[in-house]
Scaffold this motif. Structure first.
Motif, PDB file in Angstrom:
ATOM      1  N   MET A   1      17.537  -0.175   3.344  1.00  0.00           N
ATOM      2  CA  MET A   1      16.605   0.939   3.460  1.00  0.00           C
ATOM      3  C   MET A   1      16.810   1.619   4.803  1.00  0.00           C
ATOM      4  SD  MET A   1      14.456   1.239   0.842  1.00  0.00           S
ATOM      5  CE  MET A   1      12.874   1.801   1.422  1.00  0.00           C
ATOM      6  N   ARG A   2      16.679   2.922   4.809  1.00  0.00           N
ATOM      7  CA  ARG A   2      16.769   3.693   6.045  1.00  0.00           C
ATOM      8  C   ARG A   2      15.513   3.437   6.879  1.00  0.00           C
ATOM      9  NH1 ARG A   2      19.966   8.148   7.590  1.00  0.00           N
ATOM     10  NH2 ARG A   2      21.027   8.400   5.623  1.00  0.00           N
ATOM     11  N   ASP A   3      15.645   3.413   8.182  1.00  0.00           N
ATOM     12  CA  ASP A   3      14.536   3.170   9.091  1.00  0.00           C
ATOM     13  C   ASP A   3      13.512   4.303   8.995  1.00  0.00           C
ATOM     14  OD1 ASP A   3      13.138   1.943  11.267  1.00  0.00           O
ATOM     15  OD2 ASP A   3      14.082   3.356  12.631  1.00  0.00           O
ATOM     16  N   VAL A   4      12.241   3.949   8.864  1.00  0.00           N
ATOM     17  CA  VAL A   4      11.172   4.943   8.753  1.00  0.00           C
ATOM     18  C   VAL A   4      11.114   5.800  10.013  1.00  0.00           C
ATOM     19  CG1 VAL A   4       8.668   5.252   8.541  1.00  0.00           C
ATOM     20  CG2 VAL A   4       9.832   3.530   7.175  1.00  0.00           C
ATOM     21  N   PHE A   5      11.280   5.185  11.177  1.00  0.00           N
ATOM     22  CA  PHE A   5      11.242   5.933  12.429  1.00  0.00           C
ATOM     23  C   PHE A   5      12.374   6.953  12.497  1.00  0.00           C
ATOM     24  CE2 PHE A   5       8.826   2.144  13.367  1.00  0.00           C
ATOM     25  CZ  PHE A   5       7.754   2.644  14.077  1.00  0.00           C
TER      26      PHE A   5
ATOM     27  N   GLY B   1      15.403   7.554   1.049  1.00  0.00           N
ATOM     28  CA  GLY B   1      16.068   6.332   1.500  1.00  0.00           C
ATOM     29  C   GLY B   1      15.178   5.458   2.358  1.00  0.00           C
ATOM     30  N   ALA B   2      14.191   6.066   3.025  1.00  0.00           N
ATOM     31  CA  ALA B   2      13.242   5.314   3.838  1.00  0.00           C
ATOM     32  C   ALA B   2      12.022   4.902   3.027  1.00  0.00           C
ATOM     33  CB  ALA B   2      12.806   6.156   5.037  1.00  0.00           C
ATOM     34  N   GLY B   3      12.028   5.273   1.758  1.00  0.00           N
ATOM     35  CA  GLY B   3      10.907   4.916   0.892  1.00  0.00           C
ATOM     36  C   GLY B   3       9.699   5.828   1.037  1.00  0.00           C
ATOM     37  N   LEU B   4       9.839   6.920   1.788  1.00  0.00           N
ATOM     38  CA  LEU B   4       8.722   7.830   2.031  1.00  0.00           C
ATOM     39  C   LEU B   4       8.522   8.852   0.911  1.00  0.00           C
ATOM     40  CD1 LEU B   4       9.389   8.370   5.810  1.00  0.00           C
ATOM     41  CD2 LEU B   4       7.341   7.336   4.817  1.00  0.00           C
ATOM     42  N   VAL B   5       9.541   9.069   0.119  1.00  0.00           N
ATOM     43  CA  VAL B   5       9.478  10.046  -0.971  1.00  0.00           C
ATOM     44  C   VAL B   5       9.964   9.394  -2.252  1.00  0.00           C
ATOM     45  CG1 VAL B   5      10.527  12.196  -1.840  1.00  0.00           C
ATOM     46  CG2 VAL B   5       9.724  12.081   0.505  1.00  0.00           C
TER      47      VAL B   5
ATOM     48  N   LEU C   1       4.972  12.165  -2.108  1.00  0.00           N
ATOM     49  CA  LEU C   1       4.939  11.307  -0.934  1.00  0.00           C
ATOM     50  C   LEU C   1       4.546   9.887  -1.305  1.00  0.00           C
ATOM     51  CD1 LEU C   1       4.993  11.029   2.190  1.00  0.00           C
ATOM     52  CD2 LEU C   1       2.567  11.627   2.146  1.00  0.00           C
ATOM     53  N   ASN C   2       5.221   8.938  -0.705  1.00  0.00           N
ATOM     54  CA  ASN C   2       4.814   7.532  -0.756  1.00  0.00           C
ATOM     55  C   ASN C   2       4.504   7.161   0.692  1.00  0.00           C
ATOM     56  OD1 ASN C   2       4.399   4.825  -1.332  1.00  0.00           O
ATOM     57  ND2 ASN C   2       6.561   4.338  -1.105  1.00  0.00           N
ATOM     58  N   ALA C   3       3.235   7.206   1.056  1.00  0.00           N
ATOM     59  CA  ALA C   3       2.832   7.031   2.454  1.00  0.00           C
ATOM     60  C   ALA C   3       2.844   5.577   2.922  1.00  0.00           C
ATOM     61  CB  ALA C   3       1.445   7.628   2.664  1.00  0.00           C
ATOM     62  N   ALA C   4       3.023   4.632   2.024  1.00  0.00           N
ATOM     63  CA  ALA C   4       2.963   3.210   2.395  1.00  0.00           C
ATOM     64  C   ALA C   4       3.891   2.845   3.560  1.00  0.00           C
ATOM     65  CB  ALA C   4       3.241   2.333   1.177  1.00  0.00           C
ATOM     66  N   PRO C   5       5.147   3.322   3.602  1.00  0.00           N
ATOM     67  CA  PRO C   5       6.007   2.958   4.739  1.00  0.00           C
ATOM     68  C   PRO C   5       5.507   3.489   6.091  1.00  0.00           C
ATOM     69  CG  PRO C   5       7.347   3.671   2.907  1.00  0.00           C
ATOM     70  CD  PRO C   5       5.923   3.982   2.549  1.00  0.00           C
ATOM     71  N   LEU C   6       4.622   4.475   6.068  1.00  0.00           N
ATOM     72  CA  LEU C   6       4.079   4.990   7.321  1.00  0.00           C
ATOM     73  C   LEU C   6       3.152   3.971   7.988  1.00  0.00           C
ATOM     74  CD1 LEU C   6       3.404   8.708   6.390  1.00  0.00           C
ATOM     75  CD2 LEU C   6       5.206   7.809   7.873  1.00  0.00           C
ATOM     76  N   ARG C   7       2.770   2.931   7.259  1.00  0.00           N
ATOM     77  CA  ARG C   7       1.954   1.858   7.829  1.00  0.00           C
ATOM     78  C   ARG C   7       2.697   1.212   8.997  1.00  0.00           C
ATOM     79  NH1 ARG C   7      -2.998   0.751   8.360  1.00  0.00           N
ATOM     80  NH2 ARG C   7      -3.364   1.077   6.166  1.00  0.00           N
ATOM     81  N   GLU C   8       4.011   1.078   8.892  1.00  0.00           N
ATOM     82  CA  GLU C   8       4.815   0.515   9.982  1.00  0.00           C
ATOM     83  C   GLU C   8       4.652   1.358  11.251  1.00  0.00           C
ATOM     84  OE1 GLU C   8       9.532  -0.373  11.054  1.00  0.00           O
ATOM     85  OE2 GLU C   8       8.994   0.315   9.039  1.00  0.00           O
TER      86      GLU C   8
END
Length: 109
Positions: free
Chosen positions: A7-11, A57-61, A74-81
């Motif tokens: 997975m691509r890094d969310v940051f 790729g970061a799981g955000l979309v 949007l899949n906002a769950a990875p923004l929890r990190e």
């Protein structure tokens, strides 16, 4: 996505202002097709699509096909990190500013 694909890094994904704007647009709607997202930017459809691919790729979309159209949401769950990381520094600054305030009050006395 297979487990062998990292997975691509969310940051990394949110580092770009265009991708942050895409996240904002998708947060404001249930889902949007590419042809509605593209006019929001001064770039072509292909460039917007590449940004969406990075966010995906970061799981955000997430996307889904509806006929010949691909709709994005949007899949906002990875923004929890990101939230967890920021909350540590929020506490850090709150504590240090409180200490500074106490020090200044002591010096006034």
């Amino acid at each position: 996505m297979s487990e062998s694909v990292q997975m691509r890094d969310v940051f990394e994904a949110i580092a770009d202002p265009t991708r942050r704007r895409l996240i904002r647009l998708l947060a404001e709607s249930e889902e949007m097709p590419l042809h509605e997202l593209t006019p929001q930017f001064q770039m072509g459809r292909t460039a917007v699509s590449k940004h969406l691919t990075i966010l995906k790729g970061a799981g955000l979309v997430q996307d889904r096909k509806v006929g010949r159209e691909t709709r994005f949401r949007l899949n906002a769950a990875p923004l929890r990190e990101v939230q967890d990381w920021l909350s540590f520094y929020n506490q850090f600054w709150s504590t240090n500013l409180l200490r500074l305030n106490q020090l200044l009050e002591e010096e006034e006395e």
